[in-house]
Design an enzyme around this catalytic site. Structure first.
Site, PDB file in Angstrom:
ATOM      1  N   ASP A 405       0.864  -1.194   0.000  1.00 31.37           N
ATOM      2  CA  ASP A 405       0.000   0.000   0.000  1.00 31.37           C
ATOM      3  C   ASP A 405       0.898   1.241   0.000  1.00 31.37           C
ATOM      4  O   ASP A 405       2.123   1.136   0.163  1.00 31.37           O
ATOM      5  CB  ASP A 405      -0.864  -0.067   1.275  1.00 31.37           C
ATOM      6  CG  ASP A 405      -1.905   1.045   1.347  1.00 31.37           C
ATOM      7  OD1 ASP A 405      -2.271   1.600   0.305  1.00 31.37           O
ATOM      8  OD2 ASP A 405      -2.361   1.333   2.480  1.00 31.37           O
ATOM      9  N   GLU A 408       2.626   5.023  -3.954  1.00 30.47           N
ATOM     10  CA  GLU A 408       2.597   5.973  -5.104  1.00 30.47           C
ATOM     11  C   GLU A 408       3.892   6.758  -5.244  1.00 30.47           C
ATOM     12  O   GLU A 408       4.230   7.080  -6.390  1.00 30.47           O
ATOM     13  CB  GLU A 408       1.402   6.923  -4.938  1.00 30.47           C
ATOM     14  CG  GLU A 408       0.057   6.252  -5.108  1.00 30.47           C
ATOM     15  CD  GLU A 408      -0.301   5.279  -3.971  1.00 30.47           C
ATOM     16  OE1 GLU A 408       0.159   5.501  -2.846  1.00 30.47           O
ATOM     17  OE2 GLU A 408      -1.003   4.311  -4.237  1.00 30.47           O
ATOM     18  N   ASP A 483      -8.855   3.725  -2.544  1.00 29.75           N
ATOM     19  CA  ASP A 483      -9.862   4.135  -1.564  1.00 29.75           C
ATOM     20  C   ASP A 483     -11.120   4.699  -2.197  1.00 29.75           C
ATOM     21  O   ASP A 483     -11.313   5.913  -2.283  1.00 29.75           O
ATOM     22  CB  ASP A 483      -9.249   5.163  -0.605  1.00 29.75           C
ATOM     23  CG  ASP A 483      -8.113   4.555   0.201  1.00 29.75           C
ATOM     24  OD1 ASP A 483      -8.012   3.313   0.254  1.00 29.75           O
ATOM     25  OD2 ASP A 483      -7.314   5.329   0.772  1.00 29.75           O
TER      26      ASP A 483
HETATM   27  O1  MIG Z   1      -3.723   6.031   4.686  1.00 29.82           O
HETATM   28  O2  MIG Z   1      -3.490   0.717   5.694  1.00 29.82           O
HETATM   29  O3  MIG Z   1      -5.816   2.175   0.371  1.00 29.82           O
HETATM   30  O4  MIG Z   1      -6.741  -0.080   1.706  1.00 29.82           O
HETATM   31  O5  MIG Z   1      -6.720  -0.039   4.526  1.00 29.82           O
HETATM   32  C1  MIG Z   1      -4.497   4.875   4.630  1.00 29.82           C
HETATM   33  C2  MIG Z   1      -4.642   1.478   5.877  1.00 29.82           C
HETATM   34  C3  MIG Z   1      -3.621   3.695   4.368  1.00 29.82           C
HETATM   35  C4  MIG Z   1      -4.858   3.005   2.416  1.00 29.82           C
HETATM   36  C5  MIG Z   1      -5.310   1.816   1.643  1.00 29.82           C
HETATM   37  C6  MIG Z   1      -6.329   1.044   2.424  1.00 29.82           C
HETATM   38  C7  MIG Z   1      -5.749   0.633   3.760  1.00 29.82           C
HETATM   39  C8  MIG Z   1      -5.252   1.867   4.526  1.00 29.82           C
HETATM   40  N1  MIG Z   1      -4.302   2.613   3.696  1.00 29.82           N
END
Ligand code: MIG
Length: 799
Positions: A405, A408, A483
């Site tokens: 995650d 980016e 998200d």
């Molecule tokens: O700033 O890890 O898209 O799926 O549950 C949020 C917590 C960070 C974003 C991800 C989401 C995940 C969440 N993450």
């Protein structure tokens, strides 16, 4: 096209006339009076590459997108010099380059213009950053449509839109918002039912304008780097997408369990909560294969650590879950907490693995753990180190998949929410700033993760899922769309995003079912599950701050609908696995938008909602509340309603009933759909027969079923079973021939045959010329019988 930026001093610059050219085996390079070079490479008869250099040589040829396994080689190449242009012909295409201004036209061999430069290549000097903004503009042909481009949350046909690629953490994005998490600078153009593709392999921020600024012009440009694009001729969309996927690569098969249902939430903790959720699935008999651990399993969000209060003995927990058929997937983010008592941090510092600012200090930014540094995944040494970090998690603790995650990369509390431009990257030895590496950062992280998970999962298959991606990321990982929000509009977005990803080489994608942000109504959740089970990746996920989102969190009706549709997915596993096999083998998208399915039918060019799941199942989600059905377009051909069995002739819009427990699903006539029994998780049951639902057709149709052990790599040594079925229906006869390939013996011995839509009463059944006594066959409404799996011909005759 940007023409009035603040950076602009000289305006657009253009190539002058050609004064020289140089021919090599598979390349030709033209040089202009003002030192512009255009190099055309003939990669295949239908795939060409165009590169432009300004004032200096080409950059070293390096790409993260292009696969080592891409196919090269052409049959024919003829180069001619004419008065005003050069003409080059392969066995499929002709390219003309104007001597006066280097502008191109690409034609098929019948002389139809496929693609033609308007201004063609031009550039603007960027004094601020150095280098050039490289630009291309082309005429759009009459009623040209545009598809592809990764995760853009817009109607499938991008005509009239301008889009940007800059991987961005876009929490609760909306329709038409961009850029989003992924950067896929690839589009498919289509006019006069001829399709072609353009892949602009440039990792800087890229921009595409599809007749938005000017009605008949398509342009694309990048904030740096080279004008470097591939032209992929069709003329069919399958050929274009297949060609693009061949260039940028195909994944290996995932383990079969990954195609089951996944349950996730931010966050399930402590251990007792994880167990409670898992047990509830089994109690309620809702099939589920995977359960996820979001960031709270870690110690203060430090990657590769465990919070011992919540998870005192992760290895035991993971193995207890495994006994019950659950695979545990854990999240890993790129930010490494700055903490001198943390081994991962110390190792990275000792080896100088973190990204640096231009003036020397490490890139510092806030993410979940607080202040962090960030590994430079574009450095091969860093990737190797990162892969090694998974040893304990995978080999020792038994985690079966890793979820990447925030790659980016996302950074909190800073403008732009990512690294500043000046951050330095190794870029596999081609040192550069973040402007160039940004769009591949997530891809290289997922690549390193894939290497590690694969190594430590071996001899089983790895599973990785990523949020950010650049073209080619499909070689390493699956992905989800980030998200989203629990709204009806987002259900529409989910549908177009996954279809678009499929057309962009990245079939293995799903959305957060039910919506990540906010809380869905039971009805919206049910409608989302009904779509989600037809997505290549199927996972419920939610932020958790707006209530629970498990299948039982609404009411009993929703729980029952959820079970019914997840059960359907498990029954269709052999069909889904076969789709996946076709994707890995030929780059065929797992979901086919209607335009992909039938581009000759112009009605399909603006359709968004309907799609073909695999080759023979037409699905159309219900996207509005309180629906009892909807209007939808049935493509050409005859279609069986999956629920009622009645046949409708396609090529028209029609009303289809679909109360809350159904969505429109149709089966192509002549299809043979393979099914397994419902299982609570993959491998729960020994499969003792394969059910074949055979949909009668007057005429011919082919179907196939791919199977193997569902894990491991033996399939690469020929240990798989590929059955091809040829169905031929006549007025009073139905003949099914089976052709088999591969060395794998399926565990079952028989097929259970369900004949659907037979227009005659059965007089006799022969299997390989031997008559089966009719009393051995249960004949009721639908004929239904069991026959040995190795038949070569099944012959059914009617009265
Ligand atoms: O700033 O890890 O898209 O799926 O549950 C949020 C917590 C960070 C974003 C991800 C989401 C995940 C969440 N993450």
């Amino acid at each position: 096209m940007i023409t009035n930026t603040e950076l602009e001093y000289k305006g657009n610059l253009f190539p002058a006339q050609i004064i020289d050219h140089k021919k090599e085996v598979d390349k030709i390079t033209f040089y202009t009076r003002n030192n512009v070079a255009l190099q055309i490479s003939f990669l295949r008869d239908s795939v060409l590459r165009f590169r432009y250099a300004v004032e200096q040589d080409f950059e070293p040829d390096f790409s993260y997108a292009i696969s080592e396994d891409a196919t090269y080689g052409y049959n024919h190449l003829e180069i001619k010099e004419n008065d005003d242009h050069f003409a080059m012909k392969t066995s499929k295409l002709e390219v003309k380059v104007s001597k006066k201004d280097l502008r191109l036209a690409i034609l098929d061999l019948e002389g139809n213009i496929l693609n033609e430069d308007e201004l063609g290549f031009h550039w603007e000097e960027s004094y601020e950053f150095g280098g050039n903004i490289v630009k291309m503009s082309k005429f759009s042909q009459e009623s040209e449509s545009f598809y592809g481009m990764g995760d853009k949350p817009s109607q499938l046909n991008l005509r009239g839109k301008r889009v940007h690629n800059w991987a961005t953490d876009q929490y609760a994005f909306g329709k038409d918002h961009n850029p989003l998490y992924k950067a896929v600078p690839f589009y498919i153009g289509m006019h006069h039912s001829i399709g072609y593709g353009i892949f602009f392999d440039n990792t800087f921020k890229t921009h595409f304008d599809f007749c938005h600024e000017r009605r008949n012009i398509t342009s694309f440009w990048a904030d740096g780097g080279e004008m470097n694009y591939y032209f992929i001729y069709g003329p069919t969309m399958p050929e274009v997408v297949g060609g693009y996927t061949d260039l940028t690569g195909k994944p290996e098969l995932p383990p079969l369990w990954v195609l089951g249902f996944h349950q996730c939430k931010w966050s399930y903790y402590p251990e007792s909560k994880v167990k409670e959720i898992a047990n509830k699935f089994r109690d309620l008999k809702i099939p589920c294969d995977a359960i996820y651990l979001d960031i709270d399993y870690m110690e203060g969000f430090r990657c590769f650590t465990w919070n011992k209060e919540y998870f005192p003995d992760p290895k035991r927990m993971v193995s207890e879950l495994a006994e019950d058929g659950f695979k545990t997937v854990a999240i890993i983010d790129p930010g490494i907490k700055i903490d001198k008592n943390y081994w991962v941090y110390n190792e990275a510092v000792e080896n100088d693995y973190f990204c640096k600012r231009a003036d020397g200090p490490y890139m510092k930014g806030k993410v979940w753990p607080g202040e962090c540094n960030f590994p430079d995944f574009t450095n091969p040494k860093v990737r190797e180190w990162w892969a090694g970090l998974y040893k304990e998690l995978i080999a020792d603790i038994g985690i079966k998949g890793v979820w990447n995650d925030m790659n980016e990369p996302a950074v909190m509390e800073v403008p732009g929410k990512t690294f500043p431009d000046d951050v330095r990257h190794n870029y596999d030895g081609h040192h550069c700033s973040h402007r160039k590496a940004h769009n591949v950062y997530g891809m290289q992280m997922a690549r390193a993760t894939h290497e590690g998970v694969k190594k430590f999962t071996f001899p089983k298959r790895p599973f990785v899922i990523t949020r950010s991606a650049y073209s080619g990321t499909q070689r390493f990982t699956s992905s989800w769309t980030g998200d989203n929000v629990a709204t009806w509009e987002h259900l529409w977005i989910a549908n177009v995003q996954v279809q678009r990803m499929c057309m962009s080489g990245m079939s293995f994608t799903g959305t957060d079912i039910g919506g990540f942000a906010e809380q869905p109504s039971g009805e919206l959740f049910a409608r989302w599950i009904q779509l989600g089970v037809f997505h290549p990746f199927c996972r419920v996920h939610s932020s958790g701050d707006h209530g629970s989102q498990e299948p039982w969190s609404f009411d009993e009706e929703v729980t029952n609908i959820t079970r019914k549709f997840i059960e359907l997915r498990y029954q269709l596993l052999p069909y889904l696995y076969t789709m996946f096999y076709e994707y890995t083998e030929y780059g065929i998208p797992m979901l086919k938008s209607l335009v992909y399915y039938d581009q000759e039918d112009t009605h399909t060019h603006y359709r968004n909602d309907e799609f073909i799941f695999g080759n023979q199942i037409l699905v159309c989600p219900i996207l509005e509340p309180n629906s009892k059905g909807r209007r939808m377009y049935l493509p050409q051909g005859n279609w069986y309603n999956f629920w009622g069995g009645e046949i409708t002739k396609g090529g028209k819009e029609c009303w289809v009933e679909a109360d809350i427990d159904k969505i429109p699903i149709f089966i192509k006539e002549g299809a043979i759909i393979p099914k397994y029994p419902v299982q609570q998780y993959v491998g729960e049951k020994e499969i003792d027969k394969l059910t074949l639902d055979i949909y009668y057709k007057l005429g011919k149709e082919e179907s196939q079923v791919f199977e193997d052990t569902g894990d491991g790599f033996d399939y690469k040594k020929g240990r798989y079973s590929l059955r091809m079925f040829k169905l031929t229906g006549k007025e009073k006869e139905l003949i099914i021939q089976q052709f088999k390939e591969g060395k794998y013996e399926t565990p079952y011995e028989v097929f259970k045959i369900n004949l659907i839509g037979l227009p005659f009463k059965v007089k006799s059944v022969q299997v390989d010329n031997v008559e089966i006594p009719l009393q051995d066959i249960i004949l009721n409404g639908d004929t239904n019988m069991t026959i040995k799996k190795d038949f070569t011909e099944l012959h059914i005759k009617g009265l």
